[in-house]
Design an enzyme around this catalytic site. Sequence first.
Site, PDB file in Angstrom:
ATOM      1  CE  LYS A  93      39.565  34.300  40.022  1.00 46.90           C
ATOM      2  NZ  LYS A  93      38.884  35.401  39.321  1.00 46.90           N
ATOM      3  NE  ARG A 126      42.106  35.485  33.773  1.00 46.29           N
ATOM      4  CZ  ARG A 126      42.743  34.943  34.814  1.00 46.29           C
ATOM      5  NH1 ARG A 126      42.074  34.251  35.705  1.00 46.29           N
ATOM      6  NH2 ARG A 126      44.048  35.110  34.953  1.00 46.29           N
TER       7      ARG A 126
HETATM    8  C1  7PJ Z   1      40.531  37.382  36.725  1.00 41.72           C
HETATM    9  C2  7PJ Z   1      41.363  38.063  35.846  1.00 41.72           C
HETATM   10  C3  7PJ Z   1      39.116  37.438  36.537  1.00 41.72           C
HETATM   11  C4  7PJ Z   1      39.558  38.834  34.625  1.00 41.72           C
HETATM   12  C5  7PJ Z   1      42.562  37.097  37.353  1.00 41.72           C
HETATM   13  C6  7PJ Z   1      43.112  34.272  39.441  1.00 41.72           C
HETATM   14  C7  7PJ Z   1      43.363  35.710  39.655  1.00 41.72           C
HETATM   15  N1  7PJ Z   1      40.896  38.781  34.785  1.00 41.72           N
HETATM   16  N2  7PJ Z   1      42.636  37.868  36.245  1.00 41.72           N
HETATM   17  N3  7PJ Z   1      38.694  38.189  35.465  1.00 41.72           N
HETATM   18  N4  7PJ Z   1      41.308  36.761  37.655  1.00 41.72           N
HETATM   19  N5  7PJ Z   1      39.054  39.544  33.601  1.00 41.72           N
HETATM   20  O1  7PJ Z   1      43.069  33.743  38.331  1.00 41.72           O
HETATM   21  O2  7PJ Z   1      42.943  33.603  40.512  1.00 41.72           O
HETATM   22  O3  7PJ Z   1      38.299  36.900  37.280  1.00 41.72           O
HETATM   23  S1  7PJ Z   1      43.988  36.618  38.227  1.00 41.72           S
END
Ligand code: 7PJ
Length: 258
Positions: free
Chosen positions: A202, A232
Amino acid sequence: MGIVNVTPDSFSDGGLHFSLDNAVRHAEHLVAEGADIIDVGGESTRPGALAVSVDEELNRVVPVIEHVTNNMDVCVSVDSSTPVVMTEAASAGAGLLNDVRALKRDGAVSAAARTGLPVCLMHMQGEPDTMQLNPTYADLLQEIDAFFSERVAVCRQHGIGELLLDPGFGFGKLPKHNLQLVNQLSTFRRHGLPLLVGVSRKSTIAKVTDDLQTGSVVGALIAAQNGAKVLRVHDVAPTVAALRVWKSITGESLDREQ
Ligand code: 7PJ
């Protein structure tokens, strides 16, 4: 939790089929690297991303969920805020609902409850297209904590039994907010629910270092040390390596934890 984004490849005549193949191969790779959960998403929630139709989202994620659950020994989560996508993902074999909008869309709480699946509730200030314009907090931790309390209560009222909480790194937050959330993640342990954190690749990490992979692994490791149970990530192998070294130093095992 390894990330599988399902986005159609505009250079392929096969379109969707091509992206199904790619997504499945990527999921296999992440499982081989040590992922316990595969997070399948068909809607980009990156800042400024365009909305996709419900049909498009279904066409993207359902075949991937079906294929991965039928062929791999891994839990599949669906990264979606759309009630019908939650329902169809559950029918296709998903084991976890991951909603960056914390079930705030119309019908999402009841749709999620009907699946009987665990749900990850993420905090986001605003909506993806505008959330990075001017994120403002009087008290960052208190506001996110109050948000968790409210969403958990709503979910409990609807009979959702298993919940995870995610402070939403990068979602309506300045870099200083994101960094503070990882540093003070343990605040949110008081809810007694497993915490999920996603810092991977990010822009806040990119602001701190040009080495996005190492930066993401270190961010994930510190989140884990501060209480995150689910990370994640894009780069599963180096994240697993970092966790293994940490756990070997503290004398714990990484296997069958929780
Ligand atoms: C997240 C997500 C996060 C959860 C995305 C990216 C954006 N779900 N989905 N937490 N980020 N739970 O991966 O840059 O931080 S999409």
